[in-house]
Write a protein that holds these residues in place. Structure first.
Motif, mmCIF file in Angstrom:
data_model
loop_
_atom_site.group_PDB
_atom_site.id
_atom_site.type_symbol
_atom_site.label_atom_id
_atom_site.label_comp_id
_atom_site.label_asym_id
_atom_site.label_seq_id
_atom_site.Cartn_x
_atom_site.Cartn_y
_atom_site.Cartn_z
ATOM 1 N N UNK A 173 0.823 -1.208 0.000
ATOM 2 C CA UNK A 173 0.000 0.000 0.000
ATOM 3 C C UNK A 173 0.857 1.258 0.000
ATOM 4 N N UNK A 174 1.931 1.238 0.787
ATOM 5 C CA UNK A 174 2.816 2.407 0.830
ATOM 6 C C UNK A 174 3.469 2.636 -0.520
ATOM 7 N N UNK A 175 3.895 1.524 -1.142
ATOM 8 C CA UNK A 175 4.520 1.643 -2.461
ATOM 9 C C UNK A 175 3.526 2.161 -3.497
ATOM 10 N N UNK A 176 2.300 1.676 -3.407
ATOM 11 C CA UNK A 176 1.278 2.135 -4.345
ATOM 12 C C UNK A 176 1.006 3.629 -4.177
ATOM 13 N N UNK A 177 0.910 4.060 -2.920
ATOM 14 C CA UNK A 177 0.681 5.492 -2.673
ATOM 15 C C UNK A 177 1.846 6.330 -3.179
ATOM 16 N N UNK A 178 3.050 5.813 -2.963
ATOM 17 C CA UNK A 178 4.230 6.545 -3.424
ATOM 18 C C UNK A 178 4.239 6.672 -4.941
ATOM 19 N N UNK A 179 3.907 5.569 -5.616
ATOM 20 C CA UNK A 179 3.891 5.602 -7.077
ATOM 21 C C UNK A 179 2.800 6.532 -7.601
ATOM 22 N N UNK A 180 1.637 6.503 -6.965
ATOM 23 C CA UNK A 180 0.561 7.408 -7.385
ATOM 24 C C UNK A 180 0.972 8.865 -7.195
ATOM 25 N N UNK A 181 1.630 9.162 -6.076
ATOM 26 C CA UNK A 181 2.068 10.537 -5.817
ATOM 27 C C UNK A 181 3.104 10.976 -6.844
ATOM 28 N N UNK A 182 4.021 10.067 -7.175
ATOM 29 C CA UNK A 182 5.014 10.404 -8.193
ATOM 30 C C UNK A 182 4.349 10.669 -9.546
ATOM 31 N N UNK A 183 3.398 9.810 -9.887
ATOM 32 C CA UNK A 183 2.701 10.005 -11.163
ATOM 33 C C UNK A 183 1.931 11.322 -11.168
ATOM 34 N N UNK A 184 1.306 11.670 -10.026
ATOM 35 C CA UNK A 184 0.560 12.933 -9.946
ATOM 36 C C UNK A 184 1.484 14.134 -10.113
ATOM 37 N N UNK A 185 2.651 14.076 -9.461
ATOM 38 C CA UNK A 185 3.599 15.180 -9.578
ATOM 39 C C UNK A 185 4.101 15.325 -11.008
ATOM 40 N N UNK A 186 4.347 14.176 -11.637
ATOM 41 C CA UNK A 186 4.811 14.234 -13.034
ATOM 42 C C UNK A 186 3.751 14.883 -13.921
ATOM 43 N N UNK A 187 2.484 14.482 -13.708
ATOM 44 C CA UNK A 187 1.411 15.083 -14.507
ATOM 45 C C UNK A 187 1.292 16.584 -14.239
ATOM 46 N N UNK A 188 1.409 16.979 -12.962
ATOM 47 C CA UNK A 188 1.312 18.402 -12.636
ATOM 48 C C UNK A 188 2.447 19.197 -13.272
ATOM 49 N N UNK A 189 3.657 18.637 -13.228
ATOM 50 C CA UNK A 189 4.791 19.333 -13.844
ATOM 51 C C UNK A 189 4.595 19.477 -15.351
ATOM 52 N N UNK A 190 4.124 18.400 -15.964
ATOM 53 C CA UNK A 190 3.892 18.479 -17.410
ATOM 54 C C UNK A 190 2.790 19.476 -17.741
ATOM 55 N N UNK A 191 1.727 19.489 -16.942
ATOM 56 C CA UNK A 191 0.635 20.440 -17.184
ATOM 57 C C UNK A 191 1.101 21.876 -16.973
ATOM 58 N N UNK A 196 2.622 26.996 -19.304
ATOM 59 C CA UNK A 196 3.618 28.049 -19.506
ATOM 60 C C UNK A 196 3.865 28.278 -20.999
ATOM 61 N N UNK A 197 3.933 27.190 -21.742
ATOM 62 C CA UNK A 197 4.128 27.320 -23.190
ATOM 63 C C UNK A 197 2.930 27.995 -23.844
ATOM 64 N N UNK A 198 1.720 27.624 -23.390
ATOM 65 C CA UNK A 198 0.521 28.269 -23.944
ATOM 66 C C UNK A 198 0.493 29.757 -23.628
ATOM 67 N N UNK A 199 0.918 30.122 -22.407
ATOM 68 C CA UNK A 199 0.948 31.541 -22.031
ATOM 69 C C UNK A 199 1.954 32.307 -22.887
ATOM 70 N N UNK A 200 3.117 31.696 -23.122
ATOM 71 C CA UNK A 200 4.102 32.340 -23.997
ATOM 72 C C UNK A 200 3.542 32.536 -25.401
ATOM 73 N N UNK A 201 2.816 31.543 -25.878
ATOM 74 C CA UNK A 201 2.235 31.643 -27.216
ATOM 75 C C UNK A 201 1.179 32.740 -27.271
ATOM 76 N N UNK A 202 0.369 32.847 -26.192
ATOM 77 C CA UNK A 202 -0.636 33.916 -26.156
ATOM 78 C C UNK A 202 0.021 35.294 -26.135
#
Length: 412
Positions: A173-191, A196-202
């Protein structure tokens, strides 16, 4: 439903429930169920061959699956597959791309199920991650959590030779939570990066739009300046041309009257320059002739009513010119020497102006006693005076500055 029973024993010997089981096989493309009697330690090869032969197809046409979706190989035995008596297998057409089985790691699949993921999504994740590790599979599931196509259970076979260590529930369970948190952070960073790229384009698009608008406004401003300059130049040329014509007409009229121009060469060789508004004209007093009185009367008419539409004043001059010409051409006909002052057209064009009546009186017209007519008697019908009046009226009609300039400037 037709059930067809087959005994796979070569010699047809008697079998017991401890050594033999019945295996049911249902084809994907028919309702018939085949029941095979076989030993628990016998390989599934004979069952597969007999089923293909019974269906009249070649080897490999069907893929055999257990109820949990595991693929049955020809070297498997009922004991290895943990089949019980009466267990059912499905015969799926191998040519169906959706039913092609792929290998998954049983240990990794169990860990993913323990984390709370469905078996279908866990199987797809292991397939697409190459059964590499748990973290990669979890990342794949998180990235495709909104794809409903992976909710359908795929065909799979277990790789029973490689087993992953089974961690404790807390560790899992701890490993699963850790992996989910890592995946969430990766998605947030990508978003965040994409935003930021969209704002530069605007910002870039906004700057380009503002620059384009500025250039368009600058071009429009320069064009308006050029148009105004061209209009002013054209207006100045037209004004100078009119003044030259006016001065030339004045000199010509002076010659006709016998008046000597100030300089003979000025009218022949050198064009008359435009009038200077600051120039002061001084004229000596001279006895006023009848023609000058007529001219001054017309000037007063134009000057006193300069706020009115110039076309109305021009219509008054034209009406007076018509009356004077008719009287000069037909001095013997009374109808051309009498004008009814109450006539609607005459009253609208001439009669409402005091100067218009005065001009007619200067031409010799007089109001009849107790009458509404202005008449020109035969004794007062001076053809020369009528012609002078017509000349003055013609000048007032053709000269656009008539009556608007000073008297000295018009006589210059």
């Amino acid at each position: 439903m037709v059930i067809k029973k087959e005994n796979l024993e070569k010699n047809g010997s008697t079998s017991t429930s401890t050594t033999h089981i019945n295996v049911r096989v249902k084809g994907q493309d028919e309702e018939k169920i085949y029941v095979f009697r076989m030993k628990k330690n016998a390989k599934m090869l004979r069952l597969m061959e007999y089923y293909n032969k019974s269906r009249g197809v070649e080897w490999g046409t069907y893929v055999f699956l257990t109820v949990d979706g595991s693929r049955v190989r020809e070297y498997h035995t009922p004991d290895e597959l943990e089949l019980e008596d009466g267990a059912q297998m499905d015969a799926m057409l191998h040519c169906d791309s959706e039913n092609v089985a792929f290998e998954v790691n049983r240990g990794l699949l169990k860990e993913l199920e323990d984390m709370g993921f469905s078996m279908a999504r866990a199987a797809w994740a292991l397939h697409h991650s190459g059964n590499s590790n748990l973290e990669t599979a979890v990342n794949w599931i998180v990235d495709h959590e909104n794809d409903s196509q992976f909710d359908k259970m795929p065909l799979m076979e277990f790789n029973i030779e490689i087993e992953s260590p089974t961690p404790s529930d807390d560790t899992t369970q701890a490993r699963a939570n850790e992996l989910r948190e890592q995946a969430r952070k990766i998605r947030e960073e990508e978003e965040t990066k994409r935003e930021r790229e969209r704002e530069k384009e605007r910002i870039r698009a906004g700057k380009e739009m503002m620059e384009t608008k500025r250039i368009a406004e600058e071009i429009e401003r320069k064009r308006n300046i050029a148009l105004r300059k061209a209009e002013k130049d054209e207006e100045k040329k037209a004004r100078d041309k009119i003044m030259l014509k006016v001065n030339a007409d004045k000199l010509e009229r002076k010659r006709k009257r016998g008046m000597r121009p100030e300089t003979e060469s000025a009218s022949t060789s050198t064009p008359v320059a435009p009038l200077d508004s600051k120039r002061i004209f001084i004229s000596l007093p001279s006895p006023a002739s009848k023609a000058e009185e007529m001219r001054e009367c017309l000037r007063s008419l134009r000057r006193n009513h300069k706020d009115e539409d110039p076309r109305i004043i021009r219509k008054a001059f034209e009406t007076l010119l018509m009356i004077v010409r008719n009287a000069a051409k037909n001095p013997d006909e009374e109808k051309y020497r009498r004008v009814r002052v109450t006539n609607r057209l005459f009253k609208e064009r001439v009669g409402r102006y005091k100067e218009g009546i005065e001009f007619m009186e200067l031409c010799g017209f007089k109001r009849e006693a107790a009458s509404e007519f202005l008449s020109l008697s035969t004794q007062d019908a001076d053809i020369s005076r009528l012609r002078d009046a017509a000349f003055q009226l013609q000048s007032a009609i053709t000269n656009p500055f008539f009556g608007l300039l000073s008297k000295e400037a018009q006589d210059f």
